[in-house]
Design an enzyme around this catalytic site. Structure first.
Site, PDB file in Angstrom:
ATOM      1  N   THR A   1       0.848  -1.203   0.000  1.00  0.00           N
ATOM      2  CA  THR A   1       0.000   0.000   0.000  1.00  0.00           C
ATOM      3  C   THR A   1       0.880   1.249   0.000  1.00  0.00           C
ATOM      4  OG1 THR A   1      -1.944   1.032   1.034  1.00  0.00           O
ATOM      5  CG2 THR A   1      -0.284   0.180   2.533  1.00  0.00           C
ATOM      6  N   ASN A   2       0.317   2.406   0.275  1.00  0.00           N
ATOM      7  CA  ASN A   2       1.086   3.660   0.319  1.00  0.00           C
ATOM      8  C   ASN A   2       0.639   4.476   1.530  1.00  0.00           C
ATOM      9  OD1 ASN A   2      -1.228   5.409  -0.508  1.00  0.00           O
ATOM     10  ND2 ASN A   2      -1.103   4.122  -2.323  1.00  0.00           N
ATOM     11  N   ARG A   3       1.150   5.680   1.642  1.00  0.00           N
ATOM     12  CA  ARG A   3       0.955   6.444   2.880  1.00  0.00           C
ATOM     13  C   ARG A   3      -0.351   7.237   2.934  1.00  0.00           C
ATOM     14  NH1 ARG A   3       5.628   6.383   5.722  1.00  0.00           N
ATOM     15  NH2 ARG A   3       7.481   5.819   4.547  1.00  0.00           N
TER      16      ARG A   3
END
Ligand code: PMT
Length: 413
Positions: free
Chosen positions: A214-216
């Site tokens: 995933t990402n932030r």
């Protein structure tokens, strides 16, 4: 004095160089039919004469709490206003208002009103980004005060940076929309009857049943957009990969569709595309995903897994290809450098009407912060920079731009 017809707007003016632009705001409001009552701080009169406002406004400008002809002028002003608009709002005014001080006519009027209040800050970058100003803005927004965030551009003394007063035309449009409907400044209801789809959060791409890439992205910016659109009267569908909750009072206007992966998000968005008048893609969609997700938990005993990635579908590209006439498409992008160049190139590549670029190199902007700083590029060549401000204020600024785009499209037909 002009005959009273439109909304009654108290125009507060503080002592900053941008006070001269409040004259233009005053003229625009009066031209649009508003009844404008200017209230100047003592410092404002050092920059612009009260006579200038008196000549343009619907009533003579006032600057004193101790005007003997009109006892307790602040209560009369506060009680009769449909909106209190402050242009420019200085750091000093924001601090006094946040602290509940009432030591002049403007601050006393701000405390003596139940009308919506819209502040248009303008100051030097260092002041705008100072922790005390950030905290005062957050306090005021929590109490329902609306903020028209400053732009980035030329400042007094030859400096350039964040803190330049927003465009007078934009200030006037937002003020008129808020004054027309009353309630909180966020409740201008200028999106009533419109269908808005917002995507939010970072998608999760499964590696196995317990792990994902995933990402932030927290979903804060996307959720702020959904909330702002709902408060402004739109029917909203929020396609979200974030677990954040929406405030209870907007939930009836927002249908929430929880998704996990880019593929889920694509399916949900394509199903909503036909329905949507406006689509805003604030989600950070994964660009790559594992080509194969293991069906059982990978374990150390299996040895190091080989990670083969494949690109995810470009959802926005699909939405652009299938758009219907009149639909407004807004993309987001996170950049760290050459924001203008990269933003314009991405706008063209993606084929959207507006591209909102976060400068994630700016402290406090982008992923997971409560604040953001953006530049909004329009397919018509327009560029608007929003200095570091709350994600709520950014959301409203983006919606203001969408509405302006729709208006422009209608008038060019
Ligand atoms: O969620 P927060 O913590 O509040 O942070 C907000 C944010 C920084 C995530 C948000 O403001 C933001 O910038 N979102 C877009 C992030 C991004 O970098 O997008 P991009 O440049 O990879 O993509 C450009 C556009 O295409 C975006 O609108 C994206 O939603 C869309 N896209 C991207 C990839 C893909 N496969 N499909 C898409 O539709």
């Amino acid at each position: 004095m002009t005959e009273e017809r439109g909304p009654r707007i108290v125009l507060g003016v503080c002592g900053g160089i941008a006070a001269y632009k409040a004259v233009e705001v005053c003229r625009l409001l009066v031209d649009a039919g508003a009844h404008v009552v200017p209230v100047l701080t003592k410092e404002a009169t050092r920059f612009v004469g009260a006579l200038t406002f008196s000549a343009l406004a619907s009533e003579p400008a006032q600057a004193s709490l101790w005007d003997e002809d009109t006892p307790i002028p602040h209560t009369r002003l506060g009680q009769s206003a449909d909106l209190i608009l402050v242009v420019p709002a200085t750091a000093h005014l924001m601090a006094r208002y946040a602290a509940g001080l009432a030591d002049d006519l403007l601050t006393a009027t701000l405390l003596a009103t139940r009308a919506p209040v819209l502040l248009c800050p303008a100051m030097h970058t260092e002041m705008w980004e100072h922790a005390s100003v950030r905290e005062n803005q957050a306090t005021l927004e929590r109490r329902g005060v609306g903020i028209v965030p400053p732009a980035v551009g030329h400042l007094a003394g030859g400096d350039t940076g964040a803190g330049r007063l927003a465009d007078p035309q934009e200030i006037a449009s937002r003020a008129l929309a808020v004054a027309a409907r009353g309630g909180s400044p966020a409740a201008a209801r200028d999106l009533a009857g419109q269908h808005v789809v917002v995507s939010a959060g970072g998608t999760r791409e499964a590696l196995d049943p317990v792990r994902y890439l995933t990402n932030r992205s927290s979903g804060k910016q996307g959720h702020a957009l959904a909330e702002a659109a709902a408060r402004r009267g739109a029917e909203v569908k929020l396609v979200t990969a974030s677990g954040l909750a929406l405030p209870a009072d907007v939930q009836p206007a927002v249908t929430r569709i929880d998704v996990e992966s880019a593929a889920d998000m694509e399916t949900a968005l394509h199903a909503l595309s036909e329905w949507a008048d406006i689509v805003i893609m604030a989600a950070a969609v994964a660009d790559f995903r594992p080509k194969v997700a293991a069906t059982r938990k990978l374990s150390k005993e299996d040895g190091l897994p080989e990670l083969v990635l494949e690109p995810t579908p470009d959802i926005l590209q699909g939405l652009v290809a299938g758009r219907h006439p009149g639909q407004v498409l807004v993309g987001f992008a996170a950049e760290t450098n050459d924001v203008a160049e990269r933003g314009r190139a991405k706008l063209r590549r993606k084929g959207v009407d507006l591209l909102v670029v976060n400068d994630v190199s700016a402290p406090g902007a982008g992923f997971d912060h409560d604040t953001n700083a953006v530049t909004i590029f329009g397919a018509d060549g327009s560029t608007g920079e929003i200095a570091l401000t709350s994600k709520d204020a950014v959301a409203h600024a983006v919606l203001d731009r969408v509405i302006a785009h729709q208006r422009q499209n209608r008038s060019s037909k």
